[in-house]
Design an enzyme around this catalytic site. Structure first.
Site, PDB file in Angstrom:
ATOM      1  CE  LYS A  10      30.322 -17.249  10.507  1.00 35.86           C
ATOM      2  NZ  LYS A  10      30.293 -17.185   9.016  1.00 35.86           N
ATOM      3  CE1 TYR A  50      25.190 -15.056   9.263  1.00 36.95           C
ATOM      4  CE2 TYR A  50      25.036 -17.135  10.454  1.00 36.95           C
ATOM      5  CZ  TYR A  50      25.802 -16.096   9.947  1.00 36.95           C
ATOM      6  OH  TYR A  50      27.168 -16.088  10.128  1.00 36.95           O
ATOM      7  CG  ASN A 113      33.049 -17.682   6.620  1.00 35.01           C
ATOM      8  OD1 ASN A 113      32.496 -18.084   7.642  1.00 35.01           O
ATOM      9  ND2 ASN A 113      32.481 -16.845   5.780  1.00 35.01           N
ATOM     10  CG  HIS A 116      28.922 -12.517  12.042  1.00 28.94           C
ATOM     11  ND1 HIS A 116      28.131 -12.250  10.960  1.00 28.94           N
ATOM     12  CD2 HIS A 116      28.644 -11.547  12.964  1.00 28.94           C
ATOM     13  CE1 HIS A 116      27.391 -11.160  11.221  1.00 28.94           C
ATOM     14  NE2 HIS A 116      27.681 -10.735  12.428  1.00 28.94           N
ATOM     15  CD  GLU A 127      25.059  -8.878  13.394  1.00 30.85           C
ATOM     16  OE1 GLU A 127      24.737  -9.066  12.201  1.00 30.85           O
ATOM     17  OE2 GLU A 127      26.219  -8.555  13.726  1.00 30.85           O
TER      18      GLU A 127
HETATM   19  P1  IDP Z   1      29.802 -12.224   5.812  1.00 25.54           P
HETATM   20  O1  IDP Z   1      29.901 -13.256   6.896  1.00 25.54           O
HETATM   21  O2  IDP Z   1      31.163 -11.951   5.219  1.00 25.54           O
HETATM   22  O3  IDP Z   1      29.085 -10.972   6.225  1.00 25.54           O
HETATM   23  P2  IDP Z   1      27.409 -12.941   4.295  1.00 25.54           P
HETATM   24  O4  IDP Z   1      27.250 -12.739   2.821  1.00 25.54           O
HETATM   25  O5  IDP Z   1      26.635 -12.051   5.203  1.00 25.54           O
HETATM   26  O6  IDP Z   1      28.973 -12.877   4.604  1.00 25.54           O
HETATM   27  O7  IDP Z   1      27.035 -14.456   4.597  1.00 25.54           O
HETATM   28  C1  IDP Z   1      26.868 -14.904   5.918  1.00 25.54           C
HETATM   29  C2  IDP Z   1      27.536 -16.254   6.067  1.00 25.54           C
HETATM   30  O8  IDP Z   1      26.845 -17.211   5.274  1.00 25.54           O
HETATM   31  C3  IDP Z   1      28.992 -16.323   5.553  1.00 25.54           C
HETATM   32  O9  IDP Z   1      29.932 -15.847   6.492  1.00 25.54           O
HETATM   33  C4  IDP Z   1      29.137 -17.805   5.306  1.00 25.54           C
HETATM   34  O10 IDP Z   1      29.326 -18.509   6.544  1.00 25.54           O
HETATM   35  C5  IDP Z   1      27.749 -18.162   4.759  1.00 25.54           C
HETATM   36  N1  IDP Z   1      27.726 -18.082   3.299  1.00 25.54           N
HETATM   37  C6  IDP Z   1      27.554 -16.981   2.541  1.00 25.54           C
HETATM   38  N2  IDP Z   1      27.569 -17.285   1.229  1.00 25.54           N
HETATM   39  C7  IDP Z   1      27.742 -18.629   1.148  1.00 25.54           C
HETATM   40  C8  IDP Z   1      27.854 -19.555   0.078  1.00 25.54           C
HETATM   41  O11 IDP Z   1      27.782 -19.205  -1.104  1.00 25.54           O
HETATM   42  N3  IDP Z   1      28.055 -20.865   0.414  1.00 25.54           N
HETATM   43  C9  IDP Z   1      28.127 -21.288   1.706  1.00 25.54           C
HETATM   44  N4  IDP Z   1      28.032 -20.449   2.755  1.00 25.54           N
HETATM   45  C10 IDP Z   1      27.854 -19.138   2.481  1.00 25.54           C
HETATM   46 MG    MG Z   2      27.066 -10.620   6.592  1.00 20.60          MG
END
Ligand code: IDP
Ligand code: MG
Length: 150
Positions: A10, A50, A113, A116, A127
């Site tokens: 990212k 997304y 974070n 992905h 993807e």
């Molecule tokens: P993942 O990346 O671990 O698969 P997902 O639940 O698919 O997690 O969420 C996709 C992305 O959306 C996360 O990596 C993060 O960047 C963002 N995200 C998910 N939940 C939150 C949240 O509660 N607050 C802010 N960003 C979030």
């Molecule tokens: Mg995910």
């Protein structure tokens, strides 16, 4: 059988100079890079990518985040690649991610974070197709392949 997964570094990973560190972890694990490029995620690509999160409270911030700068898209190949990469990445909320994982070592919050990784072989297929043309996936042998399994 080698499996494919999709990984996206990212914008924060690129801005923080973490491309080499993260790619290096995958290389050392024995995963083969079969496609890799620096790209910008447009609004429409971000929404498609997304789509599962559309309507959630964090969707708009997520769109802004993913489009905030260049990202690195890549395809990794290896036995059990989808699950192995998810394990290496760690929990979604970096604050809960175990030390030793990418998020647990290199990130602090859920909203930044750094990476992905596909959550299933089907997601990986979808993807990969969003970011790469079929001819951008290269097939080749790595010289350590015979030493990665019995
Ligand atoms: P993942 O990346 O671990 O698969 P997902 O639940 O698919 O997690 O969420 C996709 C992305 O959306 C996360 O990596 C993060 O960047 C963002 N995200 C998910 N939940 C939150 C949240 O509660 N607050 C802010 N960003 C979030
Ligand atoms: Mg995910």
């Amino acid at each position: 059988m080698a499996e494919r997964t999709f990984v996206l570094l990212k914008p924060d990973a690129v801005q923080r100079g973490l491309i080499g560190e993260i790619v290096s972890r995958f290389e050392r694990r024995g995963l083969k890079v079969t496609a890799l490029k620096l790209v910008r995620v447009s609004r429409s690509l971000g929404e498609t990518y997304y789509a599962e999160h559309k309507g959630k409270s964090f969707f708009e911030p997520l769109m802004a985040y993913i489009a905030a700068g260049p990202v690195v898209a890549m395809v990794l190949e290896g036995e059990g690649a989808v699950a192995v990469v998810r394990k290496m990445i760690g929990k979604t909320n970096s604050a809960d991610a175990d030390p030793g994982t990418i998020r647990g070592d290199l990130a602090l919050t859920i909203g930044r974070n750094v990476i992905h990784g596909s959550d299933s072989a089907d997601s990986a297929k979808r993807e990969v197709a969003l970011f790469f043309r079929p001819d951008e996936l290269l097939s080749y042998a790595r010289i350590d392949e015979t030493w990665l399994r019995e």
